[in-house]
Design an enzyme around this catalytic site. Structure first.
Site, PDB file in Angstrom:
ATOM      1  N   GLY A  55      35.675  -2.078  42.896  1.00 41.61           N
ATOM      2  CA  GLY A  55      35.121  -1.061  44.005  1.00 41.61           C
ATOM      3  C   GLY A  55      34.190  -1.423  45.033  1.00 41.61           C
ATOM      4  O   GLY A  55      33.807  -2.691  44.986  1.00 41.61           O
ATOM      5  N   GLU A  71      39.731  -0.919  48.175  1.00 36.01           N
ATOM      6  CA  GLU A  71      38.935  -1.697  47.158  1.00 36.01           C
ATOM      7  C   GLU A  71      39.785  -2.503  46.105  1.00 36.01           C
ATOM      8  O   GLU A  71      39.568  -3.468  45.959  1.00 36.01           O
ATOM      9  CB  GLU A  71      37.995  -1.155  46.811  1.00 36.01           C
ATOM     10  CG  GLU A  71      36.735  -0.531  47.658  1.00 36.01           C
ATOM     11  CD  GLU A  71      35.986  -1.968  48.188  1.00 36.01           C
ATOM     12  OE1 GLU A  71      36.101  -2.989  47.630  1.00 36.01           O
ATOM     13  OE2 GLU A  71      35.042  -1.682  49.138  1.00 36.01           O
ATOM     14  N   GLU A  75      39.890  -6.498  46.383  1.00 41.00           N
ATOM     15  CA  GLU A  75      39.235  -7.091  45.395  1.00 41.00           C
ATOM     16  C   GLU A  75      39.953  -7.556  44.306  1.00 41.00           C
ATOM     17  O   GLU A  75      39.856  -8.833  43.803  1.00 41.00           O
ATOM     18  CB  GLU A  75      38.063  -6.318  44.705  1.00 41.00           C
ATOM     19  CG  GLU A  75      36.973  -5.943  45.785  1.00 41.00           C
ATOM     20  CD  GLU A  75      35.639  -5.298  44.793  1.00 41.00           C
ATOM     21  OE1 GLU A  75      35.861  -5.010  43.783  1.00 41.00           O
ATOM     22  OE2 GLU A  75      34.582  -5.288  45.599  1.00 41.00           O
ATOM     23  N   GLU A 122      36.701 -13.965  40.237  1.00 37.13           N
ATOM     24  CA  GLU A 122      37.489 -13.914  38.991  1.00 37.13           C
ATOM     25  C   GLU A 122      38.209 -12.425  38.898  1.00 37.13           C
ATOM     26  O   GLU A 122      37.361 -11.507  39.204  1.00 37.13           O
ATOM     27  CB  GLU A 122      36.822 -14.187  37.836  1.00 37.13           C
ATOM     28  CG  GLU A 122      37.320 -15.687  37.183  1.00 37.13           C
ATOM     29  CD  GLU A 122      36.702 -15.722  35.999  1.00 37.13           C
ATOM     30  OE1 GLU A 122      37.297 -15.977  34.966  1.00 37.13           O
ATOM     31  OE2 GLU A 122      35.477 -15.866  36.161  1.00 37.13           O
TER      32      GLU A 122
END
Length: 156
Positions: A55, A71, A75, A122
């Protein structure tokens, strides 16, 4: 990218000051994605310790839903199929005065390219009974709420 974690405590006050000047109140989203095996998606940033629900901030002129979808793709490299579902809203006053975080769930996605390789170290799915020990406090609280182990708190 550990250097980002090392300098983040020093740069955070400047970021917060700029955010306060440019925005007044701030909005953020976090996304809960659960795979077919019941595992939850978490990310580890290059500039913050521990694991988090993916987020980030809502941009000016952007809807909360659009921010959640953006997001998730940036991400984690997941492209939402359909609209995300709002699960809860929280005040984040403890971390940043005037901040509010909205938790969304995305149930269907396809895999795409991750856009924030400099920001995210990660990305992994974890079973609920094997969450990382260094899971962010707020992310852990949200998972406890969603999966019935705690009542929803208005505080992040």
């Amino acid at each position: 990218m550990r250097w980002r974690e090392a300098i983040e405590p020093f740069t955070r006050p400047f970021f917060f000051a700029w955010s306060r000047i440019s925005r007044g109140k701030t909005l953020g989203v976090r996304i809960l994605a659960v795979d077919g095996e019941g595992r939850v998606l978490l990310v580890r940033h290059t500039y913050l310790p521990g694991w988090w629900l993916p987020g980030g901030g809502v941009d000016r002129g952007e809807t909360l839903e659009a921010a959640a979808v953006r997001e998730l793709r940036e991400e984690a490299g997941l492209i939402a199929k359909g609209r995300p579902t709002l699960l809860s809203a929280h005040s984040n006053e403890r971390f940043f005065p005037g901040d509010h975080v909205f938790l969304y769930r995305v149930d269907a996605w396809e895999t795409g390219d991750r856009k924030s390789s400099q920001e995210i170290a990660e990305v992994a799915f974890f079973p609920l009974d094997a969450l990382p020990a260094d899971l962010n406090r707020g992310s852990r609280a949200r998972l406890d709420e969603v999966f019935g182990r705690a009542e929803i708190s208005p505080e992040w």
